[in-house]
Design a protein around this motif. Sequence first.
Motif, PDB file in Angstrom:
ATOM      1  N   ALA A 107       0.831  -1.205   0.000  1.00  0.00           N
ATOM      2  CA  ALA A 107       0.000   0.000   0.000  1.00  0.00           C
ATOM      3  C   ALA A 107       0.870   1.260   0.000  1.00  0.00           C
ATOM      4  N   GLU A 110       2.005   1.896  -3.414  1.00  0.00           N
ATOM      5  CA  GLU A 110       0.907   2.352  -4.267  1.00  0.00           C
ATOM      6  C   GLU A 110       0.408   3.743  -3.884  1.00  0.00           C
ATOM      7  N   GLY A 111       0.989   4.320  -2.837  1.00  0.00           N
ATOM      8  CA  GLY A 111       0.579   5.650  -2.406  1.00  0.00           C
ATOM      9  C   GLY A 111      -0.736   5.691  -1.648  1.00  0.00           C
ATOM     10  N   ASP A 112      -1.197   4.536  -1.159  1.00  0.00           N
ATOM     11  CA  ASP A 112      -2.455   4.463  -0.404  1.00  0.00           C
ATOM     12  C   ASP A 112      -2.121   4.534   1.087  1.00  0.00           C
ATOM     13  N   ASN A 113      -2.034   5.753   1.591  1.00  0.00           N
ATOM     14  CA  ASN A 113      -1.581   5.953   2.967  1.00  0.00           C
ATOM     15  C   ASN A 113      -2.560   5.429   4.007  1.00  0.00           C
ATOM     16  N   GLU A 114      -3.855   5.548   3.748  1.00  0.00           N
ATOM     17  CA  GLU A 114      -4.847   5.075   4.710  1.00  0.00           C
ATOM     18  C   GLU A 114      -4.738   3.561   4.887  1.00  0.00           C
ATOM     19  N   THR A 115      -4.651   2.850   3.767  1.00  0.00           N
ATOM     20  CA  THR A 115      -4.526   1.395   3.833  1.00  0.00           C
ATOM     21  C   THR A 115      -3.197   0.984   4.442  1.00  0.00           C
ATOM     22  N   ALA A 162       3.164   7.302   6.955  1.00  0.00           N
ATOM     23  CA  ALA A 162       1.803   7.297   6.396  1.00  0.00           C
ATOM     24  C   ALA A 162       0.884   8.179   7.232  1.00  0.00           C
TER      25      ALA A 162
END
Length: 259
Positions: A107, A110-115, A162
């Motif tokens: 994650a 992929e730049g998905d900080n919440e995940t 994150a």
Amino acid sequence: MGVSVVPTASKPSQLLALLALNAGRVVTATALMEEIWDFRPPRSRIPTLHTYILQVRRKFQEALADCGGISSKDILITRRAGYLLDLDPEDVDAVKYDKLSGQGRRAVNEGDNETAARYLGEALRLWRGPALADVPCGPQLGIEAMRLEENRLGDLHLRIDADLRLGRHYQLLGELATLCARHPMLENLRAQYMIALYRSGRQCQALDAYQQLRATMIDQLGVEPSPRVRQLHHAILTGHPAMDDPSFVSSWEPASLAS
């Protein structure tokens, strides 16, 4: 089962730890003997190993007392070359941790900080102290404990980064203060603390955090902080615009603070 199956004796507990970390896979008798005797097994190594296996099976059998039809030999299985602990690998915290860690790191990429923050946070919450703290470590467990501890520290850095990107600097202050006290010369943690302090309106405390790091490193190692952390200190001192950019975290590229 809800019952501890960890033997009180050191070598059987060491044996169980190695089997658990390899749940679902055969661990050879040779590998077990190398671990518990550090490549210097006694002449009686084969019967003694069998005794340790028996002790572990007895602990399983005690825990299985109310589970009719299931034997300890169904869980700790003898194979031609060694032994297999027949458990779902995800029943082992270390294996579950590795899976969650991998999901969190993907994650991050992929730049998905919440995940990333969620998965890495779940992984880190599995820890209740140092890896294998209550088990004597031979050559194999020693390497595994080192790997787990290094991954834990790396995941901690990634999770905090994150959270910083998500604007949670206020919530991080207490955790980072504690971490910096425990690890006074880890520059990435100190950098994260400096960023969180600055974004919380505590510029003076952020500068003081740098001075504490610098004094400790000079006193203990005779060296200055790295150029990256010195650059961060200058950015805080001058109020560089990047300091208020949520995407700016401890893994920044030096060019991002260029004048």
